[in-house]
Design a protein around this motif. Structure first.
Motif, PDB file in Angstrom:
ATOM      1  N   GLY A  20      34.998  49.019  45.215  1.00 36.40           N
ATOM      2  CA  GLY A  20      34.170  47.780  45.612  1.00 36.40           C
ATOM      3  C   GLY A  20      32.744  48.270  46.211  1.00 36.40           C
ATOM      4  O   GLY A  20      32.545  49.328  45.988  1.00 36.40           O
TER       5      GLY A  20
ATOM      6  N   VAL B  73      34.452  46.141  50.560  1.00 35.46           N
ATOM      7  CA  VAL B  73      35.662  47.364  50.482  1.00 35.46           C
ATOM      8  C   VAL B  73      35.448  48.508  51.332  1.00 35.46           C
ATOM      9  O   VAL B  73      36.236  49.011  52.185  1.00 35.46           O
ATOM     10  CB  VAL B  73      35.859  47.719  49.018  1.00 35.46           C
TER      11      VAL B  73
ATOM     12  N   ILE C  81      42.471  47.730  42.392  1.00 30.52           N
ATOM     13  CA  ILE C  81      41.655  46.445  43.055  1.00 30.52           C
ATOM     14  C   ILE C  81      40.231  46.610  42.622  1.00 30.52           C
ATOM     15  O   ILE C  81      39.668  47.710  43.099  1.00 30.52           O
ATOM     16  CB  ILE C  81      41.873  46.139  44.200  1.00 30.52           C
TER      17      ILE C  81
ATOM     18  N   ALA D 248      36.860  44.945  43.067  1.00 27.82           N
ATOM     19  CA  ALA D 248      36.062  43.953  43.786  1.00 27.82           C
ATOM     20  C   ALA D 248      34.474  44.213  43.991  1.00 27.82           C
ATOM     21  O   ALA D 248      34.245  44.646  44.698  1.00 27.82           O
ATOM     22  CB  ALA D 248      36.688  43.978  45.179  1.00 27.82           C
TER      23      ALA D 248
ATOM     24  N   ALA E  75      39.273  40.970  41.530  1.00 29.27           N
ATOM     25  CA  ALA E  75      38.660  40.037  42.777  1.00 29.27           C
ATOM     26  C   ALA E  75      37.500  39.412  42.189  1.00 29.27           C
ATOM     27  O   ALA E  75      36.425  40.327  42.166  1.00 29.27           O
ATOM     28  CB  ALA E  75      38.799  40.840  44.147  1.00 29.27           C
TER      29      ALA E  75
ATOM     30  N   MET F 178      33.876  37.032  42.610  1.00 32.61           N
ATOM     31  CA  MET F 178      32.866  36.481  43.695  1.00 32.61           C
ATOM     32  C   MET F 178      32.084  35.495  42.996  1.00 32.61           C
ATOM     33  O   MET F 178      31.994  35.323  41.829  1.00 32.61           O
ATOM     34  CB  MET F 178      32.082  37.846  43.402  1.00 32.61           C
TER      35      MET F 178
ATOM     36  N   TYR G 137      34.051  36.130  35.307  1.00 31.59           N
ATOM     37  CA  TYR G 137      35.157  36.582  35.872  1.00 31.59           C
ATOM     38  C   TYR G 137      36.438  36.030  35.346  1.00 31.59           C
ATOM     39  O   TYR G 137      37.353  36.579  35.060  1.00 31.59           O
ATOM     40  CB  TYR G 137      35.288  36.464  37.496  1.00 31.59           C
TER      41      TYR G 137
ATOM     42  N   PHE H 235      36.818  36.981  46.416  1.00 30.90           N
ATOM     43  CA  PHE H 235      37.486  37.942  47.353  1.00 30.90           C
ATOM     44  C   PHE H 235      37.042  37.503  48.764  1.00 30.90           C
ATOM     45  O   PHE H 235      37.642  37.773  49.637  1.00 30.90           O
ATOM     46  CB  PHE H 235      36.638  38.951  46.840  1.00 30.90           C
TER      47      PHE H 235
ATOM     48  N   ILE I 206      44.728  37.571  50.063  1.00 28.58           N
ATOM     49  CA  ILE I 206      44.771  38.460  48.970  1.00 28.58           C
ATOM     50  C   ILE I 206      46.171  39.077  48.829  1.00 28.58           C
ATOM     51  O   ILE I 206      46.658  39.546  47.719  1.00 28.58           O
ATOM     52  CB  ILE I 206      43.534  39.266  48.534  1.00 28.58           C
TER      53      ILE I 206
END
Length: 193
Positions: free
Chosen positions: A16, A20, A77, A79, A115, A117, A135, A150, A180
């Motif tokens: 991310g 992150v 993950i 993100a 994740a 956005m 997404y 996220f 999450i």
């Protein structure tokens, strides 16, 4: 079999941007540290690998994916995209970059939690819809665990963000992790099945 019943430590790459990487937060307050602590508190032996780079776009995440995979994660993950939205990058480009990331992870049999956005509202409804749709289409096309936003529960909440209004504070990260966590547990079950 439940994730708690399996003893081997699972390695989860969190790929991310600053969300992150824990921008502006003390060590131990960021997403990676708080997620790992939350999983361990639930009896899940997990190591969350920090693949966060502040300022990164989906293109940047794609460019450094092989480097991040050198840590041999069992799951990932993804993100990324917040900086794409802040820079008003064409949602088609965001889609293409994330599609390439998810394709490469699938080729290595690494299950993914995507994740999502949301775009900043000042870019207009049409851009926002196209950005969100990217997404949703990726989640369907790649059959990944999907978490739509996220920053759910944290975005636009002053008490949960740093003074810039963009990056969560430690309390905000705790909300992100709490929300999450069920999706991360589904990811772990996929990784162990």
């Amino acid at each position: 079999m439940s994730v708690q019943a399996q003893g081997r430590e699972i390695r989860i790459l969190a790929l991310g941007d600053s969300l992150v990487a824990g921008y502006g937060l003390a060590r131990g307050e960021g997403f990676v540290a708080q997620l790992e602590a939350a999983l361990r508190a639930r009896g899940i032996p997990a190591r969350v690998l920090d693949g966060g780079v502040s300022g990164d776009t989906t293109a940047g995440g794609l460019a450094r994916l092989d480097w991040a995979l050198a840590e041999t994660p069992d799951a990932a993950i993804v993100a990324l995209g917040g900086n794409d939205g802040l820079r008003a990058i064409d949602p088609a480009a965001t889609y293409a970059n994330l599609d390439a990331i998810l394709t490469r992870l699938a080729a290595r049999n690494i299950p993914v939690l995507l994740a999502g956005m949301l775009a900043p509202p000042n870019l207009g409804a049409e851009y926002g819809a196209a950005f969100r749709d990217a997404y949703e289409r990726l989640a369907r096309a790649h059959d990944v665990v999907f978490y739509p936003f996220f920053l759910d529960g944290v975005a636009a909440e002053p008490a949960l963000n740093q003074p810039d209004g963009i990056h969560p504070n430690a309390r905000g990260v705790a909300v992100m992790v709490e929300r999450i966590l069920p999706a991360v547990e589904r990811l772990i079950e996929k990784a162990r099945s």
